[in-house]
Design a protein around this motif. Structure first.
Motif, short mmCIF file in Angstrom:
data_model
loop_
_atom_site.label_atom_id
_atom_site.label_comp_id
_atom_site.label_asym_id
_atom_site.label_seq_id
_atom_site.Cartn_x
_atom_site.Cartn_y
_atom_site.Cartn_z
N ASP A 57 20.67 46.64 29.74
CA ASP A 57 19.50 47.44 29.38
C ASP A 57 18.66 47.81 30.61
O ASP A 57 18.23 48.95 30.76
CB ASP A 57 18.61 46.68 28.39
CG ASP A 57 18.73 47.19 26.98
OD1 ASP A 57 19.53 48.11 26.73
OD2 ASP A 57 18.00 46.66 26.11
N LYS A 114 15.96 56.77 34.24
CA LYS A 114 14.83 57.25 35.04
C LYS A 114 15.31 58.12 36.20
O LYS A 114 14.71 59.15 36.52
CB LYS A 114 14.00 56.08 35.55
CG LYS A 114 13.21 55.37 34.47
CD LYS A 114 12.46 54.17 35.02
CE LYS A 114 11.75 53.38 33.95
NZ LYS A 114 10.85 54.14 33.10
N ALA A 148 18.27 51.53 31.99
CA ALA A 148 16.94 52.14 31.97
C ALA A 148 16.63 52.79 33.31
O ALA A 148 16.04 53.87 33.37
CB ALA A 148 15.88 51.09 31.63
N ASP A 159 9.09 46.11 28.91
CA ASP A 159 9.38 45.96 27.48
C ASP A 159 10.74 45.30 27.27
O ASP A 159 10.91 44.49 26.35
CB ASP A 159 9.35 47.32 26.77
CG ASP A 159 7.94 47.89 26.66
OD1 ASP A 159 6.96 47.14 26.84
OD2 ASP A 159 7.83 49.11 26.41
N ILE A 160 11.70 45.64 28.10
CA ILE A 160 13.04 45.04 27.99
C ILE A 160 12.96 43.54 28.24
O ILE A 160 13.51 42.74 27.48
CB ILE A 160 14.02 45.72 28.97
CG1 ILE A 160 14.25 47.18 28.56
CG2 ILE A 160 15.33 44.94 29.05
CD1 ILE A 160 14.98 48.01 29.60
N GLU A 215 13.20 58.27 24.51
CA GLU A 215 13.54 56.92 24.06
C GLU A 215 13.96 56.00 25.20
O GLU A 215 14.41 54.89 24.95
CB GLU A 215 14.64 56.98 23.00
CG GLU A 215 14.16 57.65 21.73
CD GLU A 215 15.19 57.59 20.62
OE1 GLU A 215 15.96 56.63 20.57
OE2 GLU A 215 15.20 58.54 19.82
N ASN A 216 13.83 56.48 26.45
CA ASN A 216 14.19 55.61 27.57
C ASN A 216 13.21 54.44 27.62
O ASN A 216 12.04 54.56 27.28
CB ASN A 216 14.22 56.39 28.88
CG ASN A 216 13.04 57.30 29.07
OD1 ASN A 216 12.73 58.08 28.20
ND2 ASN A 216 12.39 57.20 30.19
N LYS A 217 13.73 53.30 28.04
CA LYS A 217 12.99 52.05 27.92
C LYS A 217 12.20 51.71 29.17
O LYS A 217 12.61 52.00 30.29
CB LYS A 217 13.95 50.92 27.59
CG LYS A 217 14.65 51.10 26.26
CD LYS A 217 15.63 49.98 26.01
CE LYS A 217 16.35 50.14 24.69
NZ LYS A 217 17.31 49.05 24.48
N ASN A 218 11.11 51.02 28.95
CA ASN A 218 10.27 50.49 30.01
C ASN A 218 10.83 49.13 30.42
O ASN A 218 11.18 48.32 29.57
CB ASN A 218 8.84 50.39 29.44
CG ASN A 218 7.88 49.75 30.37
OD1 ASN A 218 8.00 48.57 30.70
ND2 ASN A 218 6.91 50.52 30.81
N PHE A 253 11.18 41.75 25.40
CA PHE A 253 12.05 41.60 24.23
C PHE A 253 13.05 40.46 24.46
O PHE A 253 13.30 39.66 23.55
CB PHE A 253 12.79 42.91 23.95
CG PHE A 253 13.64 42.86 22.72
CD1 PHE A 253 13.07 42.84 21.46
CD2 PHE A 253 15.03 42.84 22.82
CE1 PHE A 253 13.84 42.78 20.31
CE2 PHE A 253 15.82 42.79 21.68
CZ PHE A 253 15.23 42.75 20.43
N THR A 258 20.59 42.18 28.34
CA THR A 258 19.35 42.54 29.02
C THR A 258 19.65 43.14 30.40
O THR A 258 19.01 44.11 30.81
CB THR A 258 18.42 41.32 29.13
OG1 THR A 258 18.21 40.80 27.81
CG2 THR A 258 17.08 41.69 29.73
#
Length: 177
Positions: free
Chosen positions: A71, A79, A75, A16-17, A10-13, A20, A68
């Motif tokens: 986030d 990684k 993220a 994408d952050i 579920e780690n975010k790209n 959003f 943001t």
């Protein structure tokens, strides 16, 4: 070797952050314009002057930016931690992986991001020092935001969304994580 942690997936790209953020900011601005035009007037905005309405939405967009920043920085931490554990579990033979395995024997998945992971990246790959330093400086912003902003931070520089994104993107790209 101790227990293996299962990655959530579920780690975010980073892109994408930011996408959003842009979507939410656009929606907030459209909502504000609809209120100003009288197309919708929620009860909470009755009696707002145009200036007060503008300030309200400016504040909300700033809150969105701060979330943001959190986030993006989180993220990258995810990684880095996944890379750390992957190097340990896959028993890679490079020096950094060997160092990470030694750290894992003592700390398992509780390795310090700063002292254990980032500092060893810097020692083993000095060419990445600037990107790590930039990221570590930006982590001060993260700590300030995450701990309630109750003190006046000494950041050493101003941060905006593009700056934070660029710092994160440069580190992820350069480390290839």
């Amino acid at each position: 070797m101790k227990r293996r942690i299962t990655f959530s997936g579920e780690n975010k790209n980073l892109e994408d952050i930011v996408n959003f953020y842009n979507l939410c900011k656009s929606a907030l601005l459209k909502y504000k314009e609809n209120i100003k035009k009288g197309l919708e007037i929620p009860e909470e905005f009755i009696g707002f002057t145009p200036e007060k309405l503008d300030q309200y939405f400016k504040d909300k967009i700033k809150e969105l930016e701060n979330l943001t920043y959190l986030d993006l920085l989180a993220a990258v931490e995810a990684k880095l931690r996944i890379d750390y554990l992957t190097r340990v579990y896959n028993r890679k033979k490079d020096n950094l992986s060997r160092i990470f395995r030694c750290i894992y024997k003592d700390k398992a998945e509780r390795a310090s991001l700063d002292e254990d992971i980032l500092e060893n990246w810097k020692e083993q790959h000095p060419q990445v020092k600037k990107y790590i330093s930039d990221y570590k400086s930006a982590l001060q912003l993260r700590h300030w935001l995450a701990h309630g902003q109750y003190w006046t931070p000494k950041m050493g520089r101003d941060y905006d969304l593009l700056t934070i994104y660029t710092i994160c993107k440069n580190l992820v790209d350069y480390l290839q994580i």
